[in-house]
Design a protein around this motif. Structure first.
Motif, PDB file in Angstrom:
ATOM      1  N   THR A 246      -1.360  11.133  -1.389  1.00  0.00           N
ATOM      2  CA  THR A 246      -1.632  10.488   0.221  1.00  0.00           C
ATOM      3  C   THR A 246      -0.353   9.795   0.750  1.00  0.00           C
ATOM      4  N   TYR A 247       0.516   9.509   0.200  1.00  0.00           N
ATOM      5  CA  TYR A 247       1.929   9.589   0.608  1.00  0.00           C
ATOM      6  C   TYR A 247       2.603  10.610   1.327  1.00  0.00           C
ATOM      7  N   SER A 248       2.719  11.571   1.221  1.00  0.00           N
ATOM      8  CA  SER A 248       3.173  12.920   2.463  1.00  0.00           C
ATOM      9  C   SER A 248       1.840  13.100   2.772  1.00  0.00           C
TER      10      SER A 248
ATOM     11  N   ALA B 228       1.374   4.230  -2.834  1.00  0.00           N
ATOM     12  CA  ALA B 228       0.901   5.150  -2.369  1.00  0.00           C
ATOM     13  C   ALA B 228       1.842   6.580  -3.392  1.00  0.00           C
ATOM     14  N   PHE B 229       3.252   6.316  -2.758  1.00  0.00           N
ATOM     15  CA  PHE B 229       4.104   6.929  -3.576  1.00  0.00           C
ATOM     16  C   PHE B 229       3.865   6.861  -4.712  1.00  0.00           C
TER      17      PHE B 229
ATOM     18  N   HIS C 284       8.542  12.170   0.073  1.00  0.00           N
ATOM     19  CA  HIS C 284      10.389  11.755   0.024  1.00  0.00           C
ATOM     20  C   HIS C 284      11.355  11.602   0.691  1.00  0.00           C
TER      21      HIS C 284
ATOM     22  N   GLU D  93       1.382  -0.949  -0.596  1.00  0.00           N
ATOM     23  CA  GLU D  93      -0.355   0.472   0.256  1.00  0.00           C
ATOM     24  C   GLU D  93       1.047   0.851  -0.392  1.00  0.00           C
ATOM     25  N   HIS D  94       2.141   1.366   0.423  1.00  0.00           N
ATOM     26  CA  HIS D  94       2.870   2.723   0.784  1.00  0.00           C
ATOM     27  C   HIS D  94       3.845   2.931  -0.214  1.00  0.00           C
TER      28      HIS D  94
ATOM     29  N   GLU E 240       1.494   8.967  -6.277  1.00  0.00           N
ATOM     30  CA  GLU E 240       1.583  10.464  -5.894  1.00  0.00           C
ATOM     31  C   GLU E 240       2.184  10.993  -7.586  1.00  0.00           C
TER      32      GLU E 240
ATOM     33  N   MET F  57      10.816   8.159   1.954  1.00  0.00           N
ATOM     34  CA  MET F  57      10.970   6.543   1.305  1.00  0.00           C
ATOM     35  C   MET F  57      13.035   7.041   0.992  1.00  0.00           C
TER      36      MET F  57
ATOM     37  N   ARG G   2       0.742  10.862   4.602  1.00  0.00           N
ATOM     38  CA  ARG G   2       0.820   9.804   5.342  1.00  0.00           C
ATOM     39  C   ARG G   2       2.297   9.926   6.130  1.00  0.00           C
ATOM     40  N   HIS G   3       3.060   9.859   5.433  1.00  0.00           N
ATOM     41  CA  HIS G   3       4.100   9.246   5.525  1.00  0.00           C
ATOM     42  C   HIS G   3       5.448  10.559   5.604  1.00  0.00           C
TER      43      HIS G   3
END
Length: 157
Positions: free
Chosen positions: A64-66, A53-54, A72, A49-50, A57, A75, A68-69
């Protein structure tokens, strides 16, 4: 084609469902791959999922990735100290593109050129950032990938 009508790579690929399916297919095969299995042996249940999402984006989809996580930079830090090899990087590329073919990811030359260019760029950065002593302390804005051309060679900052 009018520039305003040109879809993002995210849209052209089929959006979140297509990207999710690609990475689900890919990571389902990783445990049976002698080169990649050790790299992902301790992969979290959320890994697919991660990554989806990365990439979504980066290709112009939701942020979403930015959100929630931490984008960059996060990552990049996921690869620190992993000492990835060129053999592992190249195998990751081959298997992912094989999966893309099998599930029907668009195969037109323009899209595939953009897809492969991003994957080559991203996997090579992952290898560089995974080396012992790699300096990953700098700014790491979220990449935005489109249909265009590179703007010159990579130069480490």
């Amino acid at each position: 084609m009018n520039e305003k009508l040109v879809p993002t790579l995210f849209e052209w690929m089929g959006g979140t469902p297509a990207i999710q399916r690609l990475f689900e297919t890919f990571y389902a095969r990783v445990p049976d791959d002698s080169i990649l299995a050790p790299v992902f042996a301790k992969m979290s249940p959320e890994h697919v999922e991660h990554v989806a999402a990365f990439v979504a984006e980066v290709f112009g989809g939701p942020k979403t990735y930015s959100e929630r996580h931490r984008g960059h930079a996060n990552m990049i830090h996921r690869h620190v100290g992993r000492a990835l090899t060129e053999e592992q990087r190249a195998r990751w590329m081959r298997l992912l593109l094989q999966c893309a073919d099998e599930i029907g990811v668009p195969s037109d030359p323009e899209f595939r050129s953009a897809l492969v260019a991003y994957l080559e760029w991203g996997t090579r950065l992952a290898v560089m950032n995974s080396k012992p002593g790699a300096d990953v302390s700098g700014e790491a804005p979220m990449p935005k990938w489109g249909w265009g051309e590179p703007r010159g060679p990579y130069v480490a900052s």
